[in-house]
Write a protein that holds these residues in place. Structure first.
Motif, PDB file in Angstrom:
ATOM      1  N   CYS A  86       0.846  -1.200   0.000  1.00  0.00           N
ATOM      2  CA  CYS A  86       0.000   0.000   0.000  1.00  0.00           C
ATOM      3  C   CYS A  86       0.877   1.244   0.000  1.00  0.00           C
ATOM      4  CB  CYS A  86      -0.895   0.004   1.242  1.00  0.00           C
ATOM      5  SG  CYS A  86      -1.826   1.538   1.406  1.00  0.00           S
TER       6      CYS A  86
ATOM      7  N   TRP B  22       0.065   4.118   0.896  1.00  0.00           N
ATOM      8  CA  TRP B  22      -0.254   4.998   2.026  1.00  0.00           C
ATOM      9  C   TRP B  22       0.379   4.422   3.302  1.00  0.00           C
ATOM     10  CZ3 TRP B  22      -1.523   9.671   3.325  1.00  0.00           C
ATOM     11  CH2 TRP B  22      -2.144   9.941   4.539  1.00  0.00           C
ATOM     12  N   GLY B  23      -0.025   3.206   3.633  1.00  0.00           N
ATOM     13  CA  GLY B  23       0.626   2.464   4.714  1.00  0.00           C
ATOM     14  C   GLY B  23       0.606   3.135   6.076  1.00  0.00           C
ATOM     15  N   LYS B  24      -0.477   3.818   6.437  1.00  0.00           N
ATOM     16  CA  LYS B  24      -0.503   4.508   7.728  1.00  0.00           C
ATOM     17  C   LYS B  24      -1.687   4.145   8.616  1.00  0.00           C
ATOM     18  CE  LYS B  24       1.683   8.702   5.964  1.00  0.00           C
ATOM     19  NZ  LYS B  24       1.547  10.130   5.755  1.00  0.00           N
ATOM     20  N   CYS B  25      -2.708   3.510   8.070  1.00  0.00           N
ATOM     21  CA  CYS B  25      -3.946   3.342   8.850  1.00  0.00           C
ATOM     22  C   CYS B  25      -3.674   2.489  10.090  1.00  0.00           C
ATOM     23  CB  CYS B  25      -5.038   2.717   7.990  1.00  0.00           C
ATOM     24  SG  CYS B  25      -5.384   3.715   6.539  1.00  0.00           S
TER      25      CYS B  25
ATOM     26  N   PHE C 244      -5.460   0.655  12.057  1.00  0.00           N
ATOM     27  CA  PHE C 244      -6.082  -0.664  12.292  1.00  0.00           C
ATOM     28  C   PHE C 244      -5.503  -1.718  11.351  1.00  0.00           C
ATOM     29  CE2 PHE C 244      -8.685   1.396   9.067  1.00  0.00           C
ATOM     30  CZ  PHE C 244      -8.689   0.426   8.090  1.00  0.00           C
ATOM     31  N   CYS C 245      -4.638  -1.293  10.432  1.00  0.00           N
ATOM     32  CA  CYS C 245      -4.212  -2.158   9.328  1.00  0.00           C
ATOM     33  C   CYS C 245      -2.839  -2.769   9.641  1.00  0.00           C
ATOM     34  CB  CYS C 245      -4.147  -1.291   8.071  1.00  0.00           C
ATOM     35  SG  CYS C 245      -3.646  -2.152   6.595  1.00  0.00           S
TER      36      CYS C 245
ATOM     37  N   ILE D 280       0.090  -2.727   8.927  1.00  0.00           N
ATOM     38  CA  ILE D 280       1.082  -2.008   8.119  1.00  0.00           C
ATOM     39  C   ILE D 280       2.525  -2.416   8.404  1.00  0.00           C
ATOM     40  CG2 ILE D 280      -0.371   0.031   7.744  1.00  0.00           C
ATOM     41  CD1 ILE D 280       1.186   1.468   9.905  1.00  0.00           C
TER      42      ILE D 280
ATOM     43  N   ILE E  24       1.604  -5.265   3.206  1.00  0.00           N
ATOM     44  CA  ILE E  24       1.179  -3.860   3.152  1.00  0.00           C
ATOM     45  C   ILE E  24       2.414  -2.960   3.032  1.00  0.00           C
ATOM     46  CG2 ILE E  24       0.031  -1.968   4.399  1.00  0.00           C
ATOM     47  CD1 ILE E  24      -1.962  -4.101   3.786  1.00  0.00           C
TER      48      ILE E  24
ATOM     49  N   GLU F 270      -4.379  -3.486  -2.456  1.00  0.00           N
ATOM     50  CA  GLU F 270      -4.789  -3.027  -1.121  1.00  0.00           C
ATOM     51  C   GLU F 270      -5.423  -1.650  -1.265  1.00  0.00           C
ATOM     52  OE1 GLU F 270      -4.578  -5.104   1.246  1.00  0.00           O
ATOM     53  OE2 GLU F 270      -3.288  -6.551   0.246  1.00  0.00           O
ATOM     54  N   ALA F 271      -4.732  -0.770  -1.968  1.00  0.00           N
ATOM     55  CA  ALA F 271      -5.250   0.562  -2.293  1.00  0.00           C
ATOM     56  C   ALA F 271      -4.477   1.025  -3.520  1.00  0.00           C
ATOM     57  CB  ALA F 271      -5.029   1.536  -1.142  1.00  0.00           C
TER      58      ALA F 271
ATOM     59  N   ARG G   3      -8.118   4.388  -1.857  1.00  0.00           N
ATOM     60  CA  ARG G   3      -8.331   5.227  -0.674  1.00  0.00           C
ATOM     61  C   ARG G   3      -8.995   6.495  -1.206  1.00  0.00           C
ATOM     62  NH1 ARG G   3      -5.374   8.928   2.520  1.00  0.00           N
ATOM     63  NH2 ARG G   3      -3.986   9.208   0.780  1.00  0.00           N
TER      64      ARG G   3
ATOM     65  N   LYS H   8      -6.269   8.005   8.495  1.00  0.00           N
ATOM     66  CA  LYS H   8      -6.724   7.676   7.144  1.00  0.00           C
ATOM     67  C   LYS H   8      -6.306   8.760   6.147  1.00  0.00           C
ATOM     68  CE  LYS H   8      -8.753   4.657   4.751  1.00  0.00           C
ATOM     69  NZ  LYS H   8      -8.473   3.215   4.813  1.00  0.00           N
TER      70      LYS H   8
HETATM   71  S1  SF4 Z   1      -6.238   0.318   5.363  1.00  0.00           S
HETATM   72 FE1  SF4 Z   1      -5.928   0.419   3.183  1.00  0.00          FE
HETATM   73  S2  SF4 Z   1      -5.176   2.503   2.796  1.00  0.00           S
HETATM   74 FE2  SF4 Z   1      -4.908   2.089   4.973  1.00  0.00          FE
HETATM   75  S3  SF4 Z   1      -2.804   1.344   5.153  1.00  0.00           S
HETATM   76 FE3  SF4 Z   1      -4.137  -0.443   4.988  1.00  0.00          FE
HETATM   77  S4  SF4 Z   1      -4.169  -0.938   2.825  1.00  0.00           S
HETATM   78 FE4  SF4 Z   1      -3.384   1.158   3.030  1.00  0.00          FE
END
Ligand code: SF4
Length: 426
Positions: A51, A53-56, A58-59, A61, A66, A98-99, A126, A164
């Motif tokens: 991903c 972005w890689g910051k969320c 809950f994910c 990461i 990711i 993933e995004a 995203r 997000k």
């Molecule tokens: S939830 Fe989606 S956008 Fe956020 S870090 Fe994970 S893969 Fe990336």
């Protein structure tokens, strides 16, 4: 030890031995996006590993799937698409990213259009602000039919905590851009994030209700927050004010770690009402039901103003086109009609540009030199031209033709409507 293969080395997936014509097409549920997952056949590809972005919070990461972001070049993606069409006879693609990154989606869309591939495709994204009106129009023109993305908890406080990188108002504008381009939008919705209150759950439902009512979301699904070991919340529970239950340590793939949240909301009590209301909204009904009526337990009244989303959509957008933005013309060649008028002994010429799509026509009156310049520049910025011009180069070209006040001309109202006819600034 073998090293990991690079995305450019993994090759094209080979489906040639699958008996694709003997599989039945399963229609699992009425949710339009879930239906796409099981109904019909889609060639599966990824635009990028990981991903961007890689910051969320809950994910997962911290895990490679990711964390290791590696995009595939648009040309290579299109080569793989062409190969898979040859193998399977299927022209539909599901990019299981993933995004998917907006810049790569733009490059892929341009390459698909340049190669004149007839494909349909959809992917996960995203809802970031780079999905402008023009980019969404380009994606549609290349065959993009649907996107799914995380709105998560539709609350600016919790979106910030989730990291997000979006606000509810911004998501609304982006989903409007997709919807207006004719691309279906599915939102992943979340409840039960650490520190989330009952008030925030109801306010989040109200945001979602307003978005469906405004017609800028077509599909959605509520997921209850699950704590995983490799997410920032799992790795730093104290920062999110939760306590992990003793014995729930984080081993690989140890999802759903038990935890307690001192805020103490019984999130399970909201599950049924959230799902029932959403099902109704997806069918375009129940918008005027009081939110309380969807729940079997007493819930707070929403504090979100009734017009929150409509007002967000009506906010003026500030035009800030980067000089390096690409300008492309996807449309048909317009007509230029030059006419001469005489009044009280004076004679002057004026020009009328007429643009066409299958459904629409637009005529714009301009000065003759500007009309001639438009005809020339549209040819130079054709999507299949050998070089893609930037906004700055288009401006330079205008001024080199001896014309003045480029911005005034480019941003005037009728000219601004040309996005619908294929003039895109990306
Ligand atoms: S939830 Fe989606 S956008 Fe956020 S870090 Fe994970 S893969 Fe990336």
């Amino acid at each position: 030890m073998n090293r990991d293969y690079k995305q450019s080395e993994v090759g094209t997936p080979d489906y040639s031995d699958l008996l694709l014509d003997q599989y039945i097409s399963a229609i699992e549920v009425v949710n339009p996006m879930h239906r796409m997952w099981s109904d019909g056949r889609w060639n599966k590809l990824t635009m990028a590993h990981g991903c961007y972005w890689g910051k969320c919070t809950f994910c997962d990461i911290s895990l490679d799937y990711i964390k290791l972001y590696e995009p595939v070049a648009a040309q290579m993606l299109c080569d793989r698409m062409e190969e898979m069409i040859q193998q399977t006879g299927q022209h539909g693609f599901h990019f299981v990213d993933e995004a998917a990154p907006p810049a790569l989606m733009r490059a892929l869309a341009l390459e698909i259009i340049r190669r004149k591939l007839t494909v349909t495709w959809w992917t996960n994204i995203r809802f970031e602000k780079n999905f402008t009106r023009d980019l969404c129009q380009l994606l549609k023109a290349s065959g993009c039919i649907a996107v799914s993305g995380g709105l998560e908890v539709a609350s600016d406080r919790l979106l910030e905590l989730i990291q997000k990188g979006v606000t509810v108002a911004q998501v609304a504008k982006v989903t409007r851009n997709f919807t207006e381009a004719g691309i279906m939008v599915h939102a992943y919705l979340m409840y039960g994030f650490p520190t989330q209150t009952a008030q925030e759950t109801i306010d989040s439902l109200e945001m979602v209700r307003q978005m469906f009512e405004a017609g800028i979301l077509q599909s959605g699904f509520w997921h209850q927050f699950a704590l995983t070991a490799h997410s920032p919340v799992g790795m730093n529970p104290a920062q999110f004010k939760i306590n992990i239950e003793p014995g729930c340590s984080g081993t690989f793939a140890n999802n759903d770690i038990l935890f307690t949240d001192p805020v103490g909301v019984d999130h399970d009590a909201f599950s049924f009402g959230l799902k029932k209301s959403l099902l109704n909204y997806m069918h375009g009904i129940g918008f005027d039901f009081p939110l309380q009526d969807w729940f079997e337990v007493k819930v707070p009244r929403t504090k979100i103003p009734k017009e929150y989303i409509v007002n967000a959509l009506n906010e003026d957008e500030i035009h800030s086109v980067k000089p390096s933005a690409k300008v492309v013309w996807l449309g048909n060649k317009p007509d230029l009609e030059i006419s001469t008028k005489t009044k009280r002994g004076e004679t002057w010429e004026s020009a009328l540009l007429t643009f066409y799509t299958i459904k629409d026509t637009l005529s714009i009156k301009v000065e003759v030199p500007q009309g001639k310049w438009v005809m020339e520049i549209l040819d130079k910025i054709r999507v299949d031209a050998s070089e893609t011009l930037t906004f700055q180069q288009v401006k330079d070209d205008y001024e080199a033709a001896g014309l003045e006040d480029f911005e005034l001309f480019w941003y005037n109202k009728p000219f601004n409507k040309l996005a619908n006819f294929g003039l895109l600034t990306l």
